[in-house]
Design a protein around this motif. Structure first.
Motif: not given
Length: 445
Positions: A349, A351-354
């Motif tokens: 999350d 690292q923007g990998r939602k």
């Protein structure tokens, strides 16, 4: 643990083509109790039916060997190969050796062509190995490693002067250096002082007189911490091997040539179920990658040496067929529960990998093979997940994460009707994911 599972499966395959001439005659329970052992022994002594001839050049019970292994530390992925600036290593080893004899009446020994068991000490001089992982004004020097190990060497051909054998072994190694962010930041190979050791190789032995032999071969060895800490790429050595062995004269053939081989414990062929429960521990590759590569150098966690340890739990239900005293093979349904799924979600999350999926449960199907020697057994297998959601790294890091490999060593307790205790290492793409303690129980069908 890079390449360990592949090597063990290869060794098992070699064993299939190295059969001895012993005939299975006793048909008893899979895992007899101590009381059944006594009854079997009595009945076997009354009707001996198996005879053998002493192999030529069979070593005596006790001996010793010293060996030298000048070799290289090798990188088994593209990152390790890039970081290795120098790769020379040199190892010395000494072993106390024991070889069962025909008069022992051990059918397992006969089946394995009278193998040799060793307890050894190995010292690896690694100051010729240097690593450069990130831009620093120094190279990290790999530390020397002292190792205490046990080894099983199985001859697949011998005559009066020559013997050819393969071996496998395991033990505990102590490394003089490990990763730290002060002066060993380039050393991603070894992240802990204590490490698991594995070795496998081939040897050729030539007997120069009744007691002394010279030997040569090739050795593969590995040190890593089984994912119990980070970093954990592990150190892999490939070395030529030369040495000298002392083995006094073996038992005389005329003393035992008409003596039956009597084994109190034997096993019948057939199907059985084996249930196994495991509880283990691991540190996260995701945690390592995040603190090494994704955060600012000003962050206090940058290049940290402190990693949380998480629990892992497993249940295996295997349907196996025991087709020889030494072997059983079959299919295993494996269920895993991992209490660190929420931590992986947190790292994804931030690292923007939602959009990544996360679940603590995983399910896999595996081919399983078990090798037996008396009360000891080695279990190995390769499987594929049919259900697994462990975020971004589980799908993109270091090889196909949908495959897994598992190896373990066990000892069965006669009084518990074959219940066995031991440990497993589970790996992805041949790199250790976690280490677990296991109890298993067989039920004959």
């Amino acid at each position: 643990m890079r390449t360990i599972c592949t090597l063990l499966l290869l060794v098992a395959s070699i064993s299939l083509f190295a059969e001895s001439n012993i005939v299975d005659t006793a048909k008893y329970n899979f895992f007899p109790t101590e009381e059944e052992d006594s009854a079997i022994a009595s009945s076997t002594h009354e009707k001996p039916s198996t005879y053998i001839k002493l192999p030529e050049n069979l070593p005596s019970r006790w001996g010793f060997a010293v060996m030298a292994m000048p070799g290289n530390v090798v990188g088994l992925d593209k990152w390790s190969r890039e970081w290795l600036q120098k790769h020379r290593t040199f190892s010395l080893a000494g072993e106390l050796r024991y070889t069962p004899q025909p008069s022992d009446g051990d059918n397992f020994a006969t089946d394995y062509n009278y193998p040799t068991f060793s307890i050894g000490f190995r010292y690896s001089f690694n100051h010729g190995t240097e690593l450069q992982r990130i831009e620093k004004d120094y190279n990290s020097v790999l530390g020397d490693v002292a190792t205490l190990y046990g080894k099983f060497s199985r001859p697949f051909w011998r005559n009066r002067h020559f013997e050819f054998a393969y071996y496998i072994g395991t033990g505990i190694g102590y490394s003089h250096k490990k990763y730290n962010k002060t002066d060993e930041v380039n050393n991603e190979f070894i992240g802990s002082i204590w490490n698991i050791y594995f070795t496998a190789g081939l040897t050729a032995t030539y007997k120069i007189d009744r007691e002394w032999s010279i030997l040569a071969g090739v050795d593969f060895s590995h040190h890593s911490n089984g994912a119990l800490y980070r970093p954990n790429k592990g150190t892999n050595y490939i070395s030529p091997l030369v040495g000298v062995a002392y083995t006094p004269t073996s038992e005389k053939e005329h003393i035992i040539k008409d003596k039956p081989v009597l084994t109190p414990v034997d096993y019948s062929k057939g199907m059985f179920l084996e249930f196994s429960l495991g509880a283990g521990a691991k540190t996260l590759l995701e945690d390592w990658q995040y603190t090494q590569y994704s955060i600012s150098p000003d962050d206090p966690r940058y290049h940290t040496t402190k990693f949380s340890v998480y629990g892992t739990y497993s249940l295996q239900s295997a349907l196996l067929y025991r087709y020889a005293r030494r072997w059983a093979s079959g299919l295993s349904l494996d269920i895993f529960y991992s209490d660190y799924a929420s931590k992986i979600k947190y790292i994804d999350d931030i690292q923007g990998r939602k959009d990544e999926k996360h679940s603590p449960w995983s399910v896999g199907l595996a081919l399983k093979h078990v090798v037996y020697y008396g009360r000891f057994s080695a279990s190995m297998g390769i499987g594929a997940y049919v259900y697994r959601h462990m975020g971004y790294a589980a799908r993109h890091s270091e090889g196909p994460q949908w495959l897994y490999e598992r190896i373990g060593l066990f000892y069965s307790i006669p009084a518990l009707h074959g219940a066995a205790f031991g440990f497993n290492v589970l790996a992805h793409a041949t790199k250790a994911d976690f280490t677990e303690l296991v109890i298993s129980y067989p039920i004959k069908l």
